[in-house]
Motif scaffolding. Structure first.
Motif, PDB file in Angstrom:
ATOM      1  N   GLY A  90       0.811  -1.215   0.000  1.00  9.38           N
ATOM      2  CA  GLY A  90       0.000   0.000   0.000  1.00  9.38           C
ATOM      3  C   GLY A  90       0.841   1.260   0.000  1.00  9.38           C
ATOM      4  N   ASN A  91       0.618   2.120   0.982  1.00  8.44           N
ATOM      5  CA  ASN A  91       1.331   3.400   1.067  1.00  8.44           C
ATOM      6  C   ASN A  91       2.534   3.341   2.005  1.00  8.44           C
ATOM      7  OD1 ASN A  91      -0.486   4.739  -0.699  1.00  8.44           O
ATOM      8  ND2 ASN A  91      -1.952   4.981   0.990  1.00  8.44           N
ATOM      9  N   ASP A  92       3.052   2.154   2.241  1.00  8.46           N
ATOM     10  CA  ASP A  92       4.227   1.990   3.105  1.00  8.46           C
ATOM     11  C   ASP A  92       5.408   2.756   2.501  1.00  8.46           C
ATOM     12  OD1 ASP A  92       6.396   1.190   4.602  1.00  8.46           O
ATOM     13  OD2 ASP A  92       5.840  -0.929   4.642  1.00  8.46           O
ATOM     14  N   SER A  93       5.815   3.829   3.154  1.00 14.58           N
ATOM     15  CA  SER A  93       6.864   4.699   2.607  1.00 14.58           C
ATOM     16  C   SER A  93       8.264   4.107   2.736  1.00 14.58           C
ATOM     17  CB  SER A  93       6.831   6.062   3.305  1.00 14.58           C
ATOM     18  OG  SER A  93       7.058   5.916   4.699  1.00 14.58           O
ATOM     19  N   SER A  94       8.389   2.971   3.436  1.00  9.23           N
ATOM     20  CA  SER A  94       9.709   2.353   3.586  1.00  9.23           C
ATOM     21  C   SER A  94      10.068   1.472   2.391  1.00  9.23           C
ATOM     22  CB  SER A  94       9.767   1.525   4.873  1.00  9.23           C
ATOM     23  OG  SER A  94       8.921   0.385   4.788  1.00  9.23           O
ATOM     24  N   ILE A  95       9.111   1.330   1.450  1.00  7.94           N
ATOM     25  CA  ILE A  95       9.319   0.505   0.255  1.00  7.94           C
ATOM     26  C   ILE A  95       9.138   1.369  -0.987  1.00  7.94           C
ATOM     27  CG2 ILE A  95       8.632  -1.575  -1.003  1.00  7.94           C
ATOM     28  CD1 ILE A  95       9.593  -2.133   1.827  1.00  7.94           C
ATOM     29  N   ALA A  96      10.042   1.238  -1.946  1.00 13.48           N
ATOM     30  CA  ALA A  96       9.910   1.959  -3.214  1.00 13.48           C
ATOM     31  C   ALA A  96      10.045   0.972  -4.368  1.00 13.48           C
ATOM     32  CB  ALA A  96      10.971   3.045  -3.331  1.00 13.48           C
ATOM     33  N   ILE A  97       9.148   1.074  -5.339  1.00 10.47           N
ATOM     34  CA  ILE A  97       9.219   0.248  -6.545  1.00 10.47           C
ATOM     35  C   ILE A  97       9.552   1.165  -7.718  1.00 10.47           C
ATOM     36  CG2 ILE A  97       7.989  -1.340  -8.077  1.00 10.47           C
ATOM     37  CD1 ILE A  97       6.116  -1.992  -5.750  1.00 10.47           C
ATOM     38  N   ILE A  98      10.548   0.767  -8.502  1.00  8.97           N
ATOM     39  CA  ILE A  98      10.960   1.565  -9.660  1.00  8.97           C
ATOM     40  C   ILE A  98      11.120   0.630 -10.856  1.00  8.97           C
ATOM     41  CG2 ILE A  98      12.640   3.193 -10.602  1.00  8.97           C
ATOM     42  CD1 ILE A  98      13.604   3.713  -7.737  1.00  8.97           C
TER      43      ILE A  98
END
Length: 302
Positions: free
Chosen positions: A217-225
């Motif tokens: 969801g909006n978990d800011s500790s994870i980024a997908i690129i």
């Protein structure tokens, strides 16, 4: 007379220093020139005794092998480790070689998550034996730009001597034209998807990436690129992946810097980078949503 000549030749060979190095157990570990390489156990013992930082070189040292990986290992030794400045700096480290084809070394491969990355692999340890950084494959030495590879390696050596981490970094451009740097994502686990438009496997991976995005969801500790590494146009990327664009970051490898992670140009290639910017996982091929989540959770614990 012939016996004397043979004896003289043998004597000369035995007097030549640095041809075949042996560790403290007397095991031959390859042609190392003036560098002193240890086996793993002897090397770690030396780290514990001296407090010096260490370098672990995971590769194959089988002279009978003619594989691509064997050639790459030789390239690293011949072009990088033999560089005058690099060699001088390497002497400040405890140098350890790990043969990835030696069955007795499997516990070492597991300890350093070798199964998650290709080889050659270089791991940098501080004087307490803790991992600071790692370089993988073309991140160690890129034959297309040897001088830049040497500069990058020297930078990591200097940081390791200071006890500092060298995080991964490269530039890419988003589909809206904004230039971004990977180091902007520090303190987050990054799931990096290197892909292209004309790639059925990449389309399948997108489905799994969407599952990962929905899971966190909006978990800011994870980024997908997701980064296109094939030179596809922005319009073609939008056309192919319009259902996913906007849910996470999409970009293009405008400067060719993300391509250093590609394994023989295979897409998709998945790279997972931990919060300190260190490579945790790098492999080509499709990974399921569950596998991706498990790897991300493991990277969060690093």
């Amino acid at each position: 007379m012939k016996f004397k000549i043979v004896a003289i030749i043998v004597g000369i060979i035995l007097l030549i220093p640095g041809c075949i190095s042996q560790n403290k157990n007397g095991e031959n570990i390859g042609d190392t020139g003036s560098l002193n390489w240890y086996s793993y156990i002897d090397g770690i013992n030396e780290v514990n005794k001296t407090g010096k930082p260490a370098i672990l070189f995971f590769c194959t040292f089988n002279d009978n092998s003619e594989s691509y990986s064997q050639s790459f290992c030789e390239l690293v030794e011949d072009k990088l480790f033999s560089n005058g400045t690099v060699k001088s700096m390497l002497k400040k480290f405890i140098l350890i070689k790990v043969d990835v084809y030696d069955r007795s070394q499997e516990w070492i491969l597991s300890k350093y998550r070798f199964m998650y990355t290709p080889f050659p692999l270089v791991v940098f340890l501080n004087g307490e034996g803790e991992e600071l950084s790692r370089l993988v494959a073309y991140g160690i030495y890129d034959p297309s730009d040897g001088s830049k590879s040497v500069e990058r390696f020297i930078e990591v050596l200097n940081l390791t001597l200071k006890g500092e981490v060298k995080g991964e970094d490269f530039r890419f451009v988003t589909l809206s034209g904004e230039e971004k740097h990977l180091d902007e994502y520090r303190n987050r686990v990054v799931l990096l998807d290197l892909m292209s438009v004309n790639c059925p496997a990449c389309r399948k991976e997108m489905e799994y990436l969407l599952g990962v995005k929905n899971h966190y969801g909006n978990d800011s500790s994870i980024a997908i690129i997701s980064i296109d590494v094939a030179g596809d146009t922005v319009n073609s990327i939008k056309s192919a992946y319009g259902d996913y664009i906007g849910k996470w970051t999409f970009g293009v490898d405008k400067y060719g810097e993300a391509s250093k992670y590609l394994l023989e140009s295979a897409v998709p290639t998945i790279v997972i980078i931990d919060k300190l910017g260190r490579i945790f996982y790098l492999r080509a091929g499709v990974l399921s949503m569950q596998n991706l989540i498990e790897l991300i959770e493991s990277a969060k614990d690093e």
